[in-house]
Design a protein around this motif. Structure first.
Motif, short mmCIF file in Angstrom:
data_model
loop_
_atom_site.label_atom_id
_atom_site.label_comp_id
_atom_site.label_asym_id
_atom_site.label_seq_id
_atom_site.Cartn_x
_atom_site.Cartn_y
_atom_site.Cartn_z
N ASP A 94 0.84 -1.20 0.00
CA ASP A 94 0.00 0.00 0.00
C ASP A 94 0.87 1.25 0.00
OD1 ASP A 94 0.12 1.02 3.08
OD2 ASP A 94 0.12 -1.16 3.01
N ARG A 95 0.25 2.35 -0.35
CA ARG A 95 0.96 3.62 -0.54
C ARG A 95 1.75 4.04 0.70
NH1 ARG A 95 0.44 8.29 -3.64
NH2 ARG A 95 0.75 10.25 -2.51
N THR A 126 -3.76 -5.38 -1.67
CA THR A 126 -3.61 -4.08 -2.32
C THR A 126 -3.54 -4.28 -3.82
OG1 THR A 126 -2.38 -3.19 -0.43
CG2 THR A 126 -2.20 -1.99 -2.50
N GLU A 127 -4.35 -3.54 -4.55
CA GLU A 127 -4.32 -3.65 -6.02
C GLU A 127 -2.94 -3.26 -6.52
OE1 GLU A 127 -6.67 -4.84 -7.97
OE2 GLU A 127 -8.07 -5.17 -6.31
N ILE A 128 -2.43 -4.03 -7.48
CA ILE A 128 -1.10 -3.75 -8.01
C ILE A 128 -1.04 -2.36 -8.63
CG2 ILE A 128 -1.51 -4.74 -10.29
CD1 ILE A 128 1.73 -4.99 -8.15
N GLU A 129 -2.18 -1.86 -9.11
CA GLU A 129 -2.21 -0.53 -9.70
C GLU A 129 -1.85 0.54 -8.66
OE1 GLU A 129 -4.44 -3.21 -12.34
OE2 GLU A 129 -4.47 -2.87 -10.16
N VAL A 132 2.02 0.26 -8.02
CA VAL A 132 2.86 0.78 -9.10
C VAL A 132 2.69 2.29 -9.26
CG1 VAL A 132 3.40 0.62 -11.56
CG2 VAL A 132 2.89 -1.45 -10.26
N ASN A 133 1.48 2.78 -9.07
CA ASN A 133 1.29 4.24 -9.12
C ASN A 133 2.14 4.93 -8.05
OD1 ASN A 133 -0.46 5.20 -11.22
ND2 ASN A 133 -2.15 4.08 -10.26
N THR A 134 2.21 4.34 -6.87
CA THR A 134 3.04 4.91 -5.81
C THR A 134 4.51 4.86 -6.18
OG1 THR A 134 1.41 4.17 -4.16
CG2 THR A 134 3.58 4.81 -3.35
N LEU A 135 4.95 3.74 -6.74
CA LEU A 135 6.33 3.62 -7.18
C LEU A 135 6.64 4.62 -8.29
CD1 LEU A 135 6.65 -0.27 -7.14
CD2 LEU A 135 7.71 1.33 -5.54
N ALA A 136 5.68 4.83 -9.17
CA ALA A 136 5.87 5.82 -10.24
C ALA A 136 6.07 7.22 -9.67
CB ALA A 136 4.69 5.79 -11.20
N GLU A 137 5.36 7.53 -8.58
CA GLU A 137 5.57 8.82 -7.91
C GLU A 137 6.99 8.94 -7.39
OE1 GLU A 137 2.73 9.68 -4.87
OE2 GLU A 137 1.02 9.04 -6.08
N LEU A 138 7.52 7.82 -6.87
CA LEU A 138 8.89 7.84 -6.35
C LEU A 138 9.90 8.05 -7.48
CD1 LEU A 138 8.78 4.93 -3.73
CD2 LEU A 138 8.41 7.38 -3.37
N ARG A 159 -0.53 -6.34 -15.63
CA ARG A 159 -1.29 -5.20 -15.10
C ARG A 159 -0.37 -4.10 -14.61
NH1 ARG A 159 -4.71 -7.80 -10.55
NH2 ARG A 159 -4.99 -5.60 -9.98
N ALA A 160 0.69 -4.50 -13.93
CA ALA A 160 1.64 -3.52 -13.42
C ALA A 160 2.29 -2.74 -14.55
CB ALA A 160 2.71 -4.22 -12.58
N HIS A 161 2.69 -3.44 -15.59
CA HIS A 161 3.39 -2.81 -16.72
C HIS A 161 2.49 -1.84 -17.48
CE1 HIS A 161 6.82 -2.66 -19.44
NE2 HIS A 161 6.01 -2.84 -20.47
N SER A 162 1.18 -2.05 -17.40
CA SER A 162 0.25 -1.14 -18.07
C SER A 162 0.13 0.19 -17.35
CB SER A 162 -1.13 -1.79 -18.19
OG SER A 162 -1.75 -1.91 -16.92
N VAL A 163 0.54 0.22 -16.07
CA VAL A 163 0.49 1.46 -15.29
C VAL A 163 1.77 2.25 -15.46
CG1 VAL A 163 0.33 2.39 -12.94
CG2 VAL A 163 -1.03 0.39 -13.58
N HIS A 164 2.90 1.58 -15.36
CA HIS A 164 4.22 2.19 -15.53
C HIS A 164 5.18 1.10 -15.96
CE1 HIS A 164 8.17 3.84 -14.48
NE2 HIS A 164 7.62 5.04 -14.52
N PRO A 165 6.11 1.40 -16.87
CA PRO A 165 7.02 0.35 -17.33
C PRO A 165 7.74 -0.34 -16.17
CG PRO A 165 7.25 2.30 -18.71
CD PRO A 165 6.34 2.68 -17.57
#
Length: 318
Positions: A94-95, A126-129, A132-138, A159-165
């Motif tokens: 989680d975030r 926790t949804e993988i989206e 990964v969105n949190t990791l993308a923020e980092l 699913r994860a790759h569709s949010v951020h590489p």
């Protein structure tokens, strides 16, 4: 040093990395890490969970070791670490947990950024989206450069790759752990994601150095793993003996043959054999000089086909 690219976002690393999980916190380990760097290894793998303080339920011990060893050498190294395994709550993604974890790892490592940040195990709650969105923020904040997943199933990776590489997926893979060949490796090739095999030498079994159960120290965690016990041990030893004979014919070490086979599985494959000894690092690097012919690869397939290992990968409850 040969290099390989992980993912399509620009991460280039040495063709072999170094796993530091089992390193004790002492000067020999520091010297081994620094020696590996001098030999051309650039990728160093750790996790917030690793270290001698594990039994005390404290985090960051192995990260502190790695950070100390790489002090003054940070610009030459690619640091990969992980978050998401807890002692009491199961996997977390989680975030709030991620934000706390990354800051703790940055502090333990003594660095301003982490090159490759893996989710150690997928959080079923926790949804993988969200993860990964949190990791993308980092990534946007400069705290991490690239995102990875560890031991993630294929549908989660997609699913994860569709949010951020996703730059890399780390999962066990060796001549006796080939489950990833079914759906993970084809998916990573499709999506352009790098693959980092951990335990590429079968937790030491594929080195040919372990001949009996008694070769394992009394406090060795491998004593609890099914593949090292009873009839499983004996059956697996028979397979290793055949691989050892092929290595003798090839004029190399059994460990080098096993690593060369992994390297031949794709240009996106970067194994991370772990050791605390610099001479073992040097020995492992010899695998980069070995080319396996189609006939040799076919013989290895005959000796050690998918599913040949006797016993499960993990002890019950792990």
């Amino acid at each position: 040093m040969q290099t390989r690219k992980l993912g399509n976002e620009g991460l280039e690393v040495s063709a072999l990395g170094l796993g530091t999980m089992m390193m004790p916190d002492n000067e020999e380990s520091v010297d081994t890490i620094r020696g590996a760097l001098e030999l051309g290894i650039t990728m160093f793998d750790t996790a917030d969970l690793y270290g001698e303080e594990y039994g005390l339920q404290r985090f960051g011990g192995n990260e502190r070791l790695l950070g100390r060893a790489l002090k003054g050498r940070r610009d030459k190294a690619i640091i990969a670490t992980k978050f998401g395994v807890t002692h009491t709550q199961g996997p977390k993604g989680d975030r709030a947990y991620i934000k706390k974890s990354v800051d703790a790892s940055l502090y333990s490592l003594g660095v301003d950024y982490i090159d490759l940040y893996y989710q150690h195990r997928v959080d079923p709650n926790t949804e993988i989206e969200e993860t990964v969105n949190t990791l993308a923020e980092l990534v946007g904040q400069g705290k991490i450069r690239y995102i990875g997943l560890s031991e993630a199933p294929a549908e989660v990776i997609r699913r994860a790759h569709s949010v951020h590489p996703i730059t890399a997926v780390e999962t066990e893979y060796s001549l006796w752990s080939r489950e990833v060949e079914d759906d993970i490796l084809p998916l990573l090739k499709e999506l352009g994601i790098g693959f980092v095999p951990y335990s590429p030498l079968g937790r030491g079994f594929l080195t040919g150095q372990i001949k009996s159960f008694d070769d394992l120290p009394e406090d060795d965690y491998r004593r609890y793993y099914p593949r090292f016990q009873g009839d499983n041990f004996a059956k697996n030893l028979e397979v290793v003996a055949l691989i050892e004979q092929l290595a003798i014919q090839k004029g190399c070490k059994t460990s080098q043959l096993a690593l060369a086979w992994l390297l031949a599985q794709g240009s996106n494959v970067v194994p991370i054999p772990g050791t605390k000894r610099l001479d073992r690092v040097q020995e492992n690097l010899g695998a980069l000089q070995i080319t396996l012919s189609p006939e040799e690869l076919a013989r290895i397939e005959e000796i050690s086909p998918k599913g040949i290992a006797s016993g499960g990968r993990f002890a019950s409850g792990i």
